[in-house]
Design an enzyme around this catalytic site. Sequence first.
Site, PDB file in Angstrom:
ATOM      1  N   ARG A  52       0.866  -1.176   0.000  1.00  0.00           N
ATOM      2  CA  ARG A  52       0.000   0.000   0.000  1.00  0.00           C
ATOM      3  C   ARG A  52       0.903   1.226   0.000  1.00  0.00           C
ATOM      4  O   ARG A  52       1.917   1.263   0.712  1.00  0.00           O
ATOM      5  CB  ARG A  52      -0.883   0.040   1.248  1.00  0.00           C
ATOM      6  CG  ARG A  52      -2.018  -0.964   1.257  1.00  0.00           C
ATOM      7  CD  ARG A  52      -3.142  -0.599   0.271  1.00  0.00           C
ATOM      8  NE  ARG A  52      -4.247  -1.531   0.361  1.00  0.00           N
ATOM      9  CZ  ARG A  52      -4.367  -2.653  -0.345  1.00  0.00           C
ATOM     10  NH1 ARG A  52      -3.425  -3.001  -1.217  1.00  0.00           N
ATOM     11  NH2 ARG A  52      -5.419  -3.423  -0.200  1.00  0.00           N
ATOM     12  N   GLU A  65      -3.412   7.487  -4.093  1.00  0.00           N
ATOM     13  CA  GLU A  65      -3.940   7.001  -5.384  1.00  0.00           C
ATOM     14  C   GLU A  65      -5.280   7.651  -5.693  1.00  0.00           C
ATOM     15  O   GLU A  65      -6.081   7.838  -4.781  1.00  0.00           O
ATOM     16  CB  GLU A  65      -4.120   5.470  -5.322  1.00  0.00           C
ATOM     17  CG  GLU A  65      -2.797   4.770  -5.320  1.00  0.00           C
ATOM     18  CD  GLU A  65      -2.926   3.243  -5.239  1.00  0.00           C
ATOM     19  OE1 GLU A  65      -4.009   2.709  -5.525  1.00  0.00           O
ATOM     20  OE2 GLU A  65      -1.934   2.616  -4.879  1.00  0.00           O
ATOM     21  N   HIS A 114      -1.245   0.262  -9.824  1.00  0.00           N
ATOM     22  CA  HIS A 114      -1.846  -0.709  -8.902  1.00  0.00           C
ATOM     23  C   HIS A 114      -2.391  -1.934  -9.658  1.00  0.00           C
ATOM     24  O   HIS A 114      -3.594  -2.205  -9.651  1.00  0.00           O
ATOM     25  CB  HIS A 114      -2.958  -0.056  -8.057  1.00  0.00           C
ATOM     26  CG  HIS A 114      -3.178  -0.771  -6.753  1.00  0.00           C
ATOM     27  ND1 HIS A 114      -3.488  -0.123  -5.577  1.00  0.00           N
ATOM     28  CD2 HIS A 114      -3.124  -2.089  -6.440  1.00  0.00           C
ATOM     29  CE1 HIS A 114      -3.632  -1.012  -4.599  1.00  0.00           C
ATOM     30  NE2 HIS A 114      -3.418  -2.214  -5.111  1.00  0.00           N
TER      31      HIS A 114
END
Length: 324
Positions: free
Chosen positions: A242, A271, A289
């Site tokens: 993450r 993000e 991602h």
Amino acid sequence: MTGTRPRIVVSRWIPDDAVALLREAGDVWLPQPDRALPAAELHEVVAGADAAVVTLSEHAGAAFADAAGPQLKVVANVAVGYDNIDVPALAERGITVTNTPGVLTDATADIAFGLLLSVTRRLGEGERLLRSRTPWSFHLGFMLGSGVQGKTLGIVGLGQIGRAMATRARAFGMSIVYTGRRRAPAEVEADLDATYLPQDELLATADVVSLHCPLTSETRHLIDAEALAAMKPTAFLVNTTRGPVVDEAALAEALREGTIAGAGLDVFEHEPDVHPGLLDLDNVAMAPHLGSATVETRTAMATLAARNVLAVLAGETPLTEVTP
Ligand code: GLV
């Protein structure tokens, strides 16, 4: 719910196989056409839901549960990481939380190792050179990268994905050190020929540091300016867990200053935004991602989430429950 079919709210597109499974158990609501719902709208549509299927872009906590109402029994996250879910707040309300471990292990480790190769061997940089039609010719000193054979991979978090990353690295001739909250079982260490090190020693030793720990209050900004300064100037950082595990501004600075040699990033602190300081640097390989983004893996994740919903609605134990 007696006599009526359960209402199952799905926050975003999921593969058809999973929708079909959910339809066996209830009436399924999905945004159509698919789009990211702002929180207020998500809270409106979740009202009256018996089950919710969410992705890592949606936050499910007290406000979400209260908007749903007291009949909400399960929130199934289509992800292994569940930092988007306030598990204690949902547990307090008697709501079961599930995630999707296991099924995305290989896909995510593939992307992590792909980014490792991409940044150490300058693949993205090379492709950009070609696409920009920059003149080039082969010569022995051209675009030299850094080989991985005989180098040390430092894994932060030797869980399922960390171990899959270690297996790939072993096949490429790397040796493995790892750190984490606890030591892996002796047979896992033996299997991977992995040596446990305290984090500061791992940072000072590894040629590549790859992050595989979950995002928690303890791991937020685990890799900050100080940690980056502890790494070797020839070392690379890979992050597929993450974004907020890394202080992205500090990373951009470290990459620009040559504090470390490069980074491979699949995840970002805010993000979908990427720190502007990273975008112009050639020593960063990036992906938006994509860790679990294969047809097979996303289908497996979503059908696992659907099976968890079905189990809870049937009064059974879900397959992969997150324990508060
Ligand atoms: C993806 O990022 C996941 O946690 O499954």
